[in-house]
Design a protein around this motif. Structure first.
Motif, mmCIF file in Angstrom:
data_model
loop_
_atom_site.group_PDB
_atom_site.id
_atom_site.type_symbol
_atom_site.label_atom_id
_atom_site.label_comp_id
_atom_site.label_asym_id
_atom_site.label_seq_id
_atom_site.Cartn_x
_atom_site.Cartn_y
_atom_site.Cartn_z
ATOM 1 N N ASN A 70 -44.326 -5.051 54.727
ATOM 2 C CA ASN A 70 -43.698 -6.297 54.316
ATOM 3 C C ASN A 70 -42.713 -6.793 55.372
ATOM 4 O O ASN A 70 -41.957 -6.018 55.958
ATOM 5 C CB ASN A 70 -42.943 -6.097 52.999
ATOM 6 C CG ASN A 70 -42.145 -7.326 52.605
ATOM 7 O OD1 ASN A 70 -42.709 -8.325 52.187
ATOM 8 N ND2 ASN A 70 -40.820 -7.247 52.752
ATOM 9 N N ASP A 72 -39.862 -9.966 55.492
ATOM 10 C CA ASP A 72 -39.205 -11.101 54.849
ATOM 11 C C ASP A 72 -38.826 -12.175 55.859
ATOM 12 O O ASP A 72 -38.562 -13.317 55.479
ATOM 13 C CB ASP A 72 -37.952 -10.636 54.109
ATOM 14 C CG ASP A 72 -38.276 -9.706 52.960
ATOM 15 O OD1 ASP A 72 -39.161 -10.042 52.157
ATOM 16 O OD2 ASP A 72 -37.647 -8.628 52.879
ATOM 17 N N GLY A 95 -48.652 -16.274 51.694
ATOM 18 C CA GLY A 95 -47.759 -15.982 50.579
ATOM 19 C C GLY A 95 -48.386 -15.086 49.534
ATOM 20 O O GLY A 95 -49.536 -14.637 49.661
ATOM 21 N N ASP A 96 -47.632 -14.824 48.462
ATOM 22 C CA ASP A 96 -48.116 -13.964 47.385
ATOM 23 C C ASP A 96 -49.368 -14.512 46.708
ATOM 24 O O ASP A 96 -50.188 -13.756 46.194
ATOM 25 C CB ASP A 96 -47.013 -13.780 46.323
ATOM 26 C CG ASP A 96 -45.918 -12.841 46.806
ATOM 27 O OD1 ASP A 96 -46.161 -12.095 47.779
ATOM 28 O OD2 ASP A 96 -44.815 -12.868 46.222
ATOM 29 N N ASP A 97 -49.493 -15.840 46.718
ATOM 30 C CA ASP A 97 -50.646 -16.445 46.062
ATOM 31 C C ASP A 97 -51.883 -16.477 46.942
ATOM 32 O O ASP A 97 -52.932 -17.003 46.548
ATOM 33 C CB ASP A 97 -50.306 -17.869 45.609
ATOM 34 C CG ASP A 97 -49.910 -18.771 46.788
ATOM 35 O OD1 ASP A 97 -49.895 -18.293 47.942
ATOM 36 O OD2 ASP A 97 -49.618 -19.958 46.543
ATOM 37 N N GLY A 131 -41.325 -12.586 52.112
ATOM 38 C CA GLY A 131 -42.219 -11.460 51.868
ATOM 39 C C GLY A 131 -43.656 -11.806 52.230
ATOM 40 O O GLY A 131 -44.288 -12.632 51.582
ATOM 41 N N THR A 132 -44.185 -11.191 53.292
ATOM 42 C CA THR A 132 -45.576 -11.381 53.695
ATOM 43 C C THR A 132 -46.039 -10.158 54.462
ATOM 44 O O THR A 132 -45.210 -9.394 54.981
ATOM 45 C CB THR A 132 -45.748 -12.641 54.558
ATOM 46 O OG1 THR A 132 -47.136 -12.909 54.747
ATOM 47 C CG2 THR A 132 -45.107 -12.463 55.932
ATOM 48 N N ARG A 157 -40.711 -4.808 49.059
ATOM 49 C CA ARG A 157 -41.240 -5.480 47.865
ATOM 50 C C ARG A 157 -41.391 -6.987 48.043
ATOM 51 O O ARG A 157 -42.138 -7.620 47.296
ATOM 52 C CB ARG A 157 -40.309 -5.206 46.672
ATOM 53 C CG ARG A 157 -40.287 -3.747 46.242
ATOM 54 C CD ARG A 157 -39.240 -3.525 45.167
ATOM 55 N NE ARG A 157 -37.895 -3.670 45.702
ATOM 56 C CZ ARG A 157 -36.802 -3.718 44.935
ATOM 57 N NH1 ARG A 157 -36.922 -3.680 43.611
ATOM 58 N NH2 ARG A 157 -35.607 -3.844 45.494
ATOM 59 N N GLY A 158 -40.711 -7.577 49.005
ATOM 60 C CA GLY A 158 -40.719 -9.020 49.187
ATOM 61 C C GLY A 158 -39.504 -9.635 48.527
ATOM 62 O O GLY A 158 -39.314 -9.504 47.313
ATOM 63 N N ARG A 160 -38.636 -12.712 47.868
ATOM 64 C CA ARG A 160 -38.871 -13.746 46.858
ATOM 65 C C ARG A 160 -39.248 -13.112 45.524
ATOM 66 O O ARG A 160 -38.773 -13.522 44.465
ATOM 67 C CB ARG A 160 -39.974 -14.690 47.325
ATOM 68 C CG ARG A 160 -40.319 -15.772 46.312
ATOM 69 C CD ARG A 160 -41.222 -16.838 46.877
ATOM 70 N NE ARG A 160 -40.520 -17.630 47.889
ATOM 71 C CZ ARG A 160 -40.835 -17.639 49.187
ATOM 72 N NH1 ARG A 160 -41.825 -16.895 49.624
ATOM 73 N NH2 ARG A 160 -40.155 -18.371 50.030
ATOM 74 N N ARG A 161 -40.089 -12.102 45.573
ATOM 75 C CA ARG A 161 -40.505 -11.422 44.340
ATOM 76 C C ARG A 161 -39.311 -10.745 43.673
ATOM 77 O O ARG A 161 -39.156 -10.790 42.446
ATOM 78 C CB ARG A 161 -41.587 -10.392 44.672
ATOM 79 C CG ARG A 161 -42.202 -9.709 43.460
ATOM 80 C CD ARG A 161 -43.318 -8.781 43.891
ATOM 81 N NE ARG A 161 -44.372 -9.510 44.603
ATOM 82 C CZ ARG A 161 -45.374 -8.907 45.236
ATOM 83 N NH1 ARG A 161 -45.445 -7.585 45.282
ATOM 84 N NH2 ARG A 161 -46.295 -9.625 45.832
#
Length: 541
Positions: A70, A72, A95-97, A131-132, A157-158, A160-161
């Motif tokens: 990860n 950030d 991104g997470d999506d 987070g990526t 963990r990222g 943003r999360r």
């Protein structure tokens, strides 16, 4: 104009106190997790981790990089001999999506430096990802020795999360506000203390340096605008790690940082009301304060909340140092940062009192949209600030006074012979007047002794005496300076405001000796001195 000095050094104004001497200070080395971990993944944990990934030669076009861990925050480093500015260098992340962010500039935006150093490395500005594990990099020309410099501030963990899950970063309401406040201009806005985001990750490398505040630069950080309020402390912590350990600066580069929610954060250590030299505008750091708005404003305007906070901060900070919102100042390009400047080293450049970063350096910062708003921002700041006052502070040393006469002795001519007067004792002299030159009479002036810890994170102050200005706005206080007993001690003349007097103005005088008021004048009623922060060393009068 003041010559820049560290809290351990001496300015032109204090040359007469030469007995004070110079004080040395050591350097703090990166601790454990913050040391470079070249091409190794970041272990899990809450401490910030810096690591790197090599790309090698980057040809024209895009390359996808699997980070394996990860990140950030991401920045790009390359061999400056292949392309110093790398204007065409861009980066985006997944991104997470699973979707990709928009492409943003990853080249150098003209910040720095804290120190003059010959290097073959060129380092772009950092990009917040939240987070990526996957990024794409593209360039408009071939670059060599390309590396990604990566920072993880969320234990893998990222950020943003973590923020969206309601973790510690989301406790925005509990962020500590700095006190006491100095009511300059429109009044000191709420400013969130540095400790809210720093969380003890590492102190600045050395004691802060001090120059002049003759103008302010407005920046953006070229980060995506969709961040949450809970991410911001982690964003600042990651930018600090990048500035401190990748760029090799003494501290985070900016003096203040604003977010899109209108919150103002103390950034570089050393005192928000002091002329702390940042690493935010290469060639002009010693004359300016730097305010960065988190986000990208090439096309999108800043939020109304951010704009209101920016205007209020500028009205306060510039008024505190006796600078009007409208007007220009001519400064000389500091050779130490001239490689960033649009003008050659040593050139005398006229800049607005409220300038966009692009006015001075070879950059598009703060973005076309924000830059286009600066005219309206200047007018709003002028309305908020009212009529600022300017204070001066100078140390006058033992200078012989005018000759006097004495009666002739036996065998001497009858005409009176001149006799040299005793040198006048050292004194602090100053004036207080409006910017148009109108003197301010009867205003209280507090003479404060200030001390700063070696890393600049704790500033203590003690009011030694108070004096009122005369009809011409002038005042004087006898003083003595002896051998130094501690580093980081200086004097300040502060007009804390009074009925009919414009709000607070401050002017510092940096010394390295023990200071004593040798014949204190009759105290003038005024506000009490600020309390010493808990755990701070008591100033030595």
């Amino acid at each position: 104009m003041m010559t820049v000095t560290s809290a351990r050094g001496m300015t032109r104004r204090s040359l007469l106190a030469s007995a004070a001497g110079a004080l040395a200070g050591g350097l703090a080395r990166p601790r454990g997790a913050l040391a470079a971990l070249a091409d190794t993944p970041a272990p899990a944990g809450a401490d910030p981790i810096r690591f790197a990934r090599s790309i090698g030669t980057l040809s024209v076009g895009a390359v996808t990089v699997d980070l394996g861990a990860n990140a950030d925050l991401v920045g790009v480093e390359w061999d400056a001999r292949s392309a110093a500015g790398a204007v065409g260098l861009e980066l985006r992340f997944r991104g997470d999506d699973g979707g990709w962010s928009r492409w943003v500039s990853a080249g150098s935006h003209g910040h720095g430096p804290d120190v003059r150093a010959a290097t073959r490395r060129a380092i772009g500005d950092p990009l917040w990802t939240g987070g990526t594990r996957t990024v794409q990099v593209r360039a408009g020309e071939t670059l060599s020795a390309v590396r990604l410099q990566l920072v993880d501030v969320s234990g893998g963990r990222g950020a943003r999360r973590v923020a969206l899950a309601g973790g510690p970063l989301a406790a925005a309401a509990a962020l500590p506000i700095l006190s006491p406040a100095l009511p300059a201009g429109a009044g000191q806005p709420p400013i969130i203390a540095r400790r809210a985001w720093a969380r003890g990750v590492s102190p600045p490398r050395v004691a802060p340096e001090y120059g002049d505040v003759e103008m302010a630069f407005v920046h953006h950080t070229e980060n995506p605008n969709g961040y949450s309020a809970g991410e911001v402390p982690a964003m600042l912590r990651a930018i600090y790690v990048f500035h401190r350990y990748v760029n090799g600066w003494n501290d985070i580069g900016y003096n203040f940082v604003l977010d899109l929610f209108g919150r103002i954060f103390e950034a570089r250590a050393g005192g928000i009301d002091e002329p702390v030299v940042g690493a935010q505008a290469g060639g002009y750091n010693i004359y300016s304060t730097g305010i960065a708005v988190l986000g990208s404003f090439s096309d999108a305007p800043i939020s109304l909340a951010a704009k209101a906070s920016l205007e209020r901060l500028l009205a306060w900070k510039l008024s505190l140092h006796g600078v009007s919102a409208i007007g220009r100042v001519t400064v000389r390009v500091d050779p130490a940062g001239a490689r960033y400047s649009r003008f050659p080293a040593g050139a005398h450049v006229s800049l607005p009192h409220i300038a966009g970063h692009r006015d001075a350096d070879a950059t598009e910062c703060p973005g076309n949209a924000l830059y286009g708003e600066l005219g309206a921002i200047r007018r709003s700041v002028r309305a908020l600030a009212g009529s600022p006052a300017r204070a001066t502070l100078a140390l006058m040393g033992a200078v012989a006074g005018p000759p006097s006469t004495a009666a002739p002795g036996a065998g001497e001519p009858s005409a009176a012979a001149p006799v040299a007067a005793e040198p006048a004792p050292p004194a602090l002299n100053g004036t207080l007047q409006l910017l148009d030159g109108t003197p301010i009479a009867g205003a209280p002036i507090a003479i404060q002794l200030r001390s700063v810890s070696r890393n600049g994170e704790v500033v203590a102050e003690q009011t030694l005496t108070q004096v009122a200005t005369a009809a011409d706005g002038a005042w004087s206080v006898p003083i003595s300076v002896s051998a130094p007993t501690r580093a980081g001690t200086w004097l300040r003349a502060l007009c804390p405001g009074a009925p009919g007097v414009p709000a607070a103005v401050s002017e510092p005088l940096h010394l390295t000796g023990t200071v004593a008021i040798s014949a204190a004048p009759t105290p003038t009623p005024g506000p009490a001195s600020a309390p010493t922060p808990p755990g701070a060393p008591a100033p030595t009068p």
